[in-house]
Write an enzyme that holds these catalytic residues in place. Structure first.
Site, PDB file in Angstrom:
ATOM      1  N   ASP A 171       0.852  -1.217  -0.049  1.00 32.90           N
ATOM      2  CA  ASP A 171       0.116  -0.093  -0.061  1.00 32.90           C
ATOM      3  C   ASP A 171       0.836   1.331  -0.028  1.00 32.90           C
ATOM      4  OD1 ASP A 171      -2.163   2.061   0.636  1.00 32.90           O
ATOM      5  OD2 ASP A 171      -3.297   0.196   0.930  1.00 32.90           O
ATOM      6  N   HIS A 173     -12.413  -0.858  -8.393  1.00 29.93           N
ATOM      7  CA  HIS A 173     -13.526   0.449  -8.485  1.00 29.93           C
ATOM      8  C   HIS A 173     -13.089   1.453  -8.309  1.00 29.93           C
ATOM      9  CE1 HIS A 173     -15.388   0.086  -4.357  1.00 29.93           C
ATOM     10  NE2 HIS A 173     -14.150   0.370  -4.339  1.00 29.93           N
ATOM     11  N   GLY A 199       4.593   1.222  -1.538  1.00 26.42           N
ATOM     12  CA  GLY A 199       4.715   1.756  -2.871  1.00 26.42           C
ATOM     13  C   GLY A 199       3.414   2.304  -3.601  1.00 26.42           C
TER      14      GLY A 199
HETATM   15  C1  LIG Z   1     -10.693   1.256  -1.245  1.00 24.99           C
HETATM   16  S1  LIG Z   1      -9.430   0.717  -0.295  1.00 24.99           S
HETATM   17  C2  LIG Z   1      -9.372  -0.691  -0.302  1.00 24.99           C
HETATM   18  C3  LIG Z   1      -8.693  -1.489   0.882  1.00 24.99           C
HETATM   19  C4  LIG Z   1      -8.602  -2.978   1.120  1.00 24.99           C
HETATM   20  N1  LIG Z   1      -8.193  -3.774  -0.047  1.00 24.99           N
HETATM   21  C5  LIG Z   1     -10.068  -3.299   1.305  1.00 24.99           C
HETATM   22  O1  LIG Z   1     -10.671  -3.903   0.432  1.00 24.99           O
HETATM   23  O2  LIG Z   1     -10.725  -3.028   2.476  1.00 24.99           O
HETATM   24  C6  LIG Z   1      -8.148   1.071  -1.491  1.00 24.99           C
HETATM   25  C7  LIG Z   1      -6.640   1.156  -1.021  1.00 24.99           C
HETATM   26  O3  LIG Z   1      -5.769   1.123  -2.135  1.00 24.99           O
HETATM   27  C8  LIG Z   1      -4.650   2.024  -1.747  1.00 24.99           C
HETATM   28  N2  LIG Z   1      -4.091   2.696  -2.677  1.00 24.99           N
HETATM   29  C9  LIG Z   1      -4.814   3.777  -3.331  1.00 24.99           C
HETATM   30  N3  LIG Z   1      -3.885   4.262  -4.415  1.00 24.99           N
HETATM   31  C10 LIG Z   1      -2.727   3.501  -4.371  1.00 24.99           C
HETATM   32  C11 LIG Z   1      -1.480   3.286  -5.025  1.00 24.99           C
HETATM   33  N4  LIG Z   1      -1.393   4.093  -6.208  1.00 24.99           N
HETATM   34  N5  LIG Z   1      -0.613   2.464  -4.856  1.00 24.99           N
HETATM   35  C12 LIG Z   1      -0.778   1.605  -3.742  1.00 24.99           C
HETATM   36  N6  LIG Z   1      -2.014   1.573  -3.088  1.00 24.99           N
HETATM   37  C13 LIG Z   1      -3.107   2.446  -3.238  1.00 24.99           C
HETATM   38  C14 LIG Z   1      -5.325   2.821  -0.569  1.00 24.99           C
HETATM   39  O4  LIG Z   1      -4.193   3.353   0.377  1.00 24.99           O
HETATM   40  C15 LIG Z   1      -6.339   1.807   0.113  1.00 24.99           C
HETATM   41  O5  LIG Z   1      -5.805   1.319   1.124  1.00 24.99           O
END
Ligand SMILES: C[S@@+](CC[C@H](N)C(=O)[O-])C[C@H]1O[C@@H](n2cnc3c(N)ncnc32)[C@H](O)[C@@H]1O
Length: 336
Positions: free
Chosen positions: A199, A245, A225
């Site tokens: 994340d 999504h 990352g």
């Molecule tokens: C909607 S949350 C979903 C979290 C988890 N997988 C769940 O289902 O509960 C989206 C996650 O993607 C991470 N995220 C967003 N953009 C990102 C990026 N460019 N690289 C890595 N992680 C990212 C956010 O920090 C967040 O934890």
């Protein structure tokens, strides 16, 4: 003579009444208070700081909504609110409702504007930073959002641990892991698995604390990352929950392509979301989740199992299937 009544319409039209009553109860810590000890009206009024004018109606409305019980004037939690909405229990899922209360409830007030303009309506409205940058700039909001994600993925995590054939895999990564509900659950259920939560770097301390609290820090580590820019670690299986999504079509396909490249032959991707039924007429929660993505993101949208399988085949996965998880959630599995 028509048997039609306006009941269904009115229930939906006033759906925000029960919704906000519950969200305020969570905000006030009512269920946690009652989990400590059942209490009568004057005690609860004092403990929660409720006005005399509101307290009785508020509590009795929650009784009528079957979220509380009342016996001889003493209020207690219903079985489900006691299990899931007591902050002191590990089964607490109220973080998601806290986030819905603090953020989404207000942002959904601008739904009509979003429908007309196609533009997001959250903190980033009017060209601010992207949602994650805005949320993560403040440690309190970072923790709140990540804990909300755990509330939304706890049930799915259990189902993925139980339903996917993990025996054939040794290493996994949860891409966009938030605080680590999926990695913690997989590692606890399957002692042969080691995993990575990937994340954005600010998530690291919250992830590590959560994983240590679940007692699996010897088999689950964090890797910070940006999943669009940085190389992905090589593992046997990659989970992506509520990730696709958030992004537009080109970004969805780019992420799936990157995941395909990172997996070995025989490797698996498990995408889970509130996947919409192929005919787009049953999964109302999934369809409204897509509207939530309209409000929360620049180009994100939810999708059907058929859509996702087609994108998976396009980037190279040979076999795909869709399996239900819990509630509105399903997983789409792709094998390389
Ligand atoms: C909607 S949350 C979903 C979290 C988890 N997988 C769940 O289902 O509960 C989206 C996650 O993607 C991470 N995220 C967003 N953009 C990102 C990026 N460019 N690289 C890595 N992680 C990212 C956010 O920090 C967040 O934890």
């Amino acid at each position: 003579m028509s048997a039609a009544t306006p009941e269904h319409i009115m229930q939906i039209g006033f759906g925000f009444w029960p919704s906000k009553t519950l969200l305020s109860a969570v905000e006030l810590g009512l269920f946690s208070t009652l989990a400590e000890a059942p209490a009568d009206l004057p005690t609860l009024q004092k403990k929660l700081g409720l006005h005399q004018r509101s307290a009785r109606d508020f509590l009795d409305a929650l009784v009528a909504l079957k979220l509380l019980e009342r016996e001889n004037g003493v209020y207690s939690n219903a079985a489900d609110t006691d299990l899931f909405l007591d902050r002191a229990k590990p089964s607490y899922i109220g973080g998601l409702l806290e986030m819905a209360n603090a953020r989404l409830y207000g942002f959904w007030g601008s739904l009509t504007e979003a429908l007309r303009t196609g533009e997001l309506q959250n903190e980033s409205k009017g060209g601010g930073e992207d949602m994650f940058a805005a949320l993560y700039a403040d440690p309190e909001r970072l923790r709140g959002f990540l804990s909300a994600m755990s509330g939304g993925s706890a049930g799915a995590a259990q189902a993925i641990a139980a339903n996917f054939p993990w025996r054939g895999y040794k290493t996994f990564m949860d891409l966009g892991s938030a605080q680590g509900m999926v990695p913690a659950t997989l590692a606890r259920v399957h002692s042969h698995l080691t995993g990575i939560g990937f994340d954005l770097p600010p998530v690291k301390p919250v992830f590590e604390k959560f994983i240590a609290h679940r007692g699996v820090e010897d088999r689950v580590r964090f890797q910070g990352g940006n999943f669009f820019e940085d190389p992905l670690p090589k593992v046997d299986a990659i989970v992506m929950g509520h990730i696709l999504h958030d992004w537009d079509l080109a970004q969805k396909k780019a992420l799936l392509g990157k995941v395909f490249d990172a997996l070995p032959k025989g490797g698996a991707v498990i995408v889970y979301d509130t996947i919409i039924d192929d005919d787009r007429r049953e999964n109302a929660f999934g369809l409204m989740m897509s509207l939530n993505m309209l409000i929360e993101t620049e180009g994100g949208f939810d999708y059907t199992g058929e859509d996702c399988q087609a994108w998976m085949h396009e980037v190279g996965f040979s076999k795909t299937r869709v399996e239900p998880l819990v509630g509105a959630n399903s997983m789409v599995i792709g094998l390389k």
